[in-house]
Scaffold this active site. Sequence first.
Site: not given
Ligand code: F6P
Length: 196
Positions: A8-9, A15, A62, A82, A148
Amino acid sequence: PRCLYLSRHGESEWNRSGQLGGDPPLTTRGRIYSIRLAEFMASEFTNKGKDLPLVWTSQLQRTRQTASSIPGMTICWRALNEIDAGMCEGMTYKQIEQTRPDIHEARKRDKLRFRYPGGESYVDVIHRLEPVILEIERTQEPLLIVAHNAIIRSIFAYYYGIEQSKVPHIDIDLHTVYKLTTQAYGCKLEKFSFDV
Ligand code: F6P
């Protein structure tokens, strides 16, 4: 490739604030991870007299900032961006739960298939990654992918043989490199975590 590195970044501003998606820059910690990652890649390749791996990122700053300490060219894929949280981009999980309990509940019920209004589901993400997976398979050289949470989960699951329903729940830590080496049967996993 025989060797696939996934990361991941580094920590981004969002975050830190707990907001979803967007295109925020790295924090200081995230930038320190960028340096650690480059040092790690040097220890795996340059210091052993080998060429550095190919580096692929998403188009978001990022991931590009995270890879920027590694010398050489990187390829930016839109397909590595992402998961698109649609109308929930920029919100925190808590804000979603408070203002859109319907979304919160629906996602809890079926995180794999739930599609954010105006955005994507994990199933959508897995489909858009198909061309990337094909290109990974065609690549002979070692490869580092900096992307991501949802993206690394999906690629990791594909290589590590994790069933689709579990993809949205895999833990992929920040500031950690997942090194997958193909063997006669399956894949060997090594994890390298950096305390930044
Ligand atoms: O919080 C970081 C992130 O990369 C968000 O941009 C993204 O929506 C999320 O994680 C994805 O994870 P999850 O599917 O568990 O919400």
